[in-house]
Each structure stands twice: as structure tokens, then as C-alpha cells.
Design a protein around this motif. Structure first.
Motif, short mmCIF file in Angstrom:
data_model
loop_
_atom_site.label_atom_id
_atom_site.label_comp_id
_atom_site.label_asym_id
_atom_site.label_seq_id
_atom_site.Cartn_x
_atom_site.Cartn_y
_atom_site.Cartn_z
N GLU A 11 0.80 -1.22 0.00
CA GLU A 11 0.00 0.00 0.00
C GLU A 11 0.83 1.28 0.00
OE1 GLU A 11 -2.42 -0.49 3.48
OE2 GLU A 11 -3.78 -1.87 2.47
N HIS A 12 2.15 1.18 -0.16
CA HIS A 12 2.98 2.37 -0.15
C HIS A 12 4.22 2.19 -1.02
CE1 HIS A 12 5.20 0.02 2.81
NE2 HIS A 12 6.13 0.96 2.87
N CYS A 25 5.13 7.67 -0.25
CA CYS A 25 3.75 8.05 -0.51
C CYS A 25 2.88 6.79 -0.48
CB CYS A 25 3.60 8.77 -1.85
SG CYS A 25 4.13 7.82 -3.26
N GLY A 26 1.58 6.99 -0.35
CA GLY A 26 0.63 5.89 -0.29
C GLY A 26 -0.08 5.87 1.06
N GLU A 27 -0.58 4.70 1.42
CA GLU A 27 -1.25 4.54 2.71
C GLU A 27 -0.24 4.58 3.85
OE1 GLU A 27 -4.31 4.49 3.94
OE2 GLU A 27 -5.05 4.89 1.93
N GLY A 28 -0.60 5.19 4.94
CA GLY A 28 0.30 5.29 6.08
C GLY A 28 -0.33 4.80 7.37
N THR A 29 -1.33 3.95 7.28
CA THR A 29 -2.11 3.54 8.44
C THR A 29 -1.30 2.84 9.52
OG1 THR A 29 -2.73 1.53 7.28
CG2 THR A 29 -4.27 3.37 7.15
N ARG A 30 -0.14 2.31 9.19
CA ARG A 30 0.72 1.63 10.17
C ARG A 30 2.06 2.35 10.30
NH1 ARG A 30 -3.53 -0.93 9.84
NH2 ARG A 30 -3.93 -3.04 10.57
N LYS A 39 -1.38 8.47 8.49
CA LYS A 39 -2.28 9.02 7.49
C LYS A 39 -1.64 8.89 6.11
CE LYS A 39 -0.87 13.80 7.31
NZ LYS A 39 -1.36 15.13 7.13
N PRO A 40 -2.45 8.91 5.06
CA PRO A 40 -1.90 8.74 3.72
C PRO A 40 -1.21 10.00 3.20
CG PRO A 40 -4.27 9.05 3.59
CD PRO A 40 -3.91 8.98 5.05
N TYR A 42 -0.52 11.48 -0.69
CA TYR A 42 -0.90 11.23 -2.08
C TYR A 42 0.20 11.58 -3.08
CZ TYR A 42 -5.35 10.56 0.15
OH TYR A 42 -6.35 10.10 0.98
N TRP A 73 3.57 -3.44 5.74
CA TRP A 73 3.31 -2.26 6.55
C TRP A 73 4.59 -1.74 7.20
CZ3 TRP A 73 -1.20 -5.42 8.83
CH2 TRP A 73 -2.33 -5.27 8.04
#
Length: 97
Positions: A11-12, A25-30, A39-40, A42, A73
Motif C-alpha cells: 500500500e505504499h 507516498c501511499g497509505e500510512g495507516t501503520r 495518514k496517507p 498522495y 506495513w
């Protein structure tokens, strides 16, 4: 920007530019982006905590990061010359070292 190294996780994405700076860049949920918040992002954003790492060069600058590797992650980055390894993200199962 010109990049010398790219790695993609689930995801990143992490990139290293010609100056040894890391961008993610990308998803940062972990926390896998390394920006201190879950947080993501973009667009590629420099990982500020890695600025100034690496060997000190004759001109007073630092050699920076040579490469990156993204997991699901988590992310790892190593300095030029292989002296230091930095990891961040979700390390629940010991994947951060």
C-alpha cells in the motif's frame, strides 16, 4: 526530481533521489511512510528524520540513503556504504529488527 531507487509495498512506495533523500507516498495507516502520523500521502514526501544521515563528505554534506525496501506495513532504508539501517512502520512480529 530524479530517483535512483524505488520499492513498492502492498500500500505504499518509497523512493531515493540522487541526493540520498527518501520520499514516501501511499497509505500510512501503520506509520510505514515515516512521517510520524498514521495518514496517507498522495504525493511523494521527503522523510525528514532521515535528512543528514550517512557518512560526512568533504563538502560538509552527508552521503544519505542508498536504497529502500518496502514490506506490507513497514519500510527499511540503508545508508551509502552499508553502515546504517533504519526501519519504521508496523513491527508487531519483529520485522523492524
Amino acid at each position: 526530481l530524479s530517483f535512483t531507487h524505488v520499492s513498492a509495498g502492498d500500500e505504499h512506495t518509497a523512493l531515493v533521489d540522487i541526493h540520498g533523500r527518501v520520499f514516501t507516498c501511499g497509505e500510512g495507516t501503520r506509520y510505514q511512510l515515516g512521517h510520524g502520523k498514521a495518514k496517507p500521502e498522495y504525493h511523494p514526501r521527503v522523510v525528514e528524520t532521515l535528512l543528514g544521515v550517512g557518512d560526512l563528505e568533504l563538502n560538509g554534506s552527508c552521503s544519505g540513503i542508498e536504497g529502500v525496501s518496502c514490506g506490507t506495513w513497514h519500510t527499511a532504508a540503508w545508508t551509502r556504504g552499508g553502515g546504517d539501517l533504519y526501519t519504521w512502520g508496523w513491527g508487531r512480529f519483529g520485522q523492524l529488527g
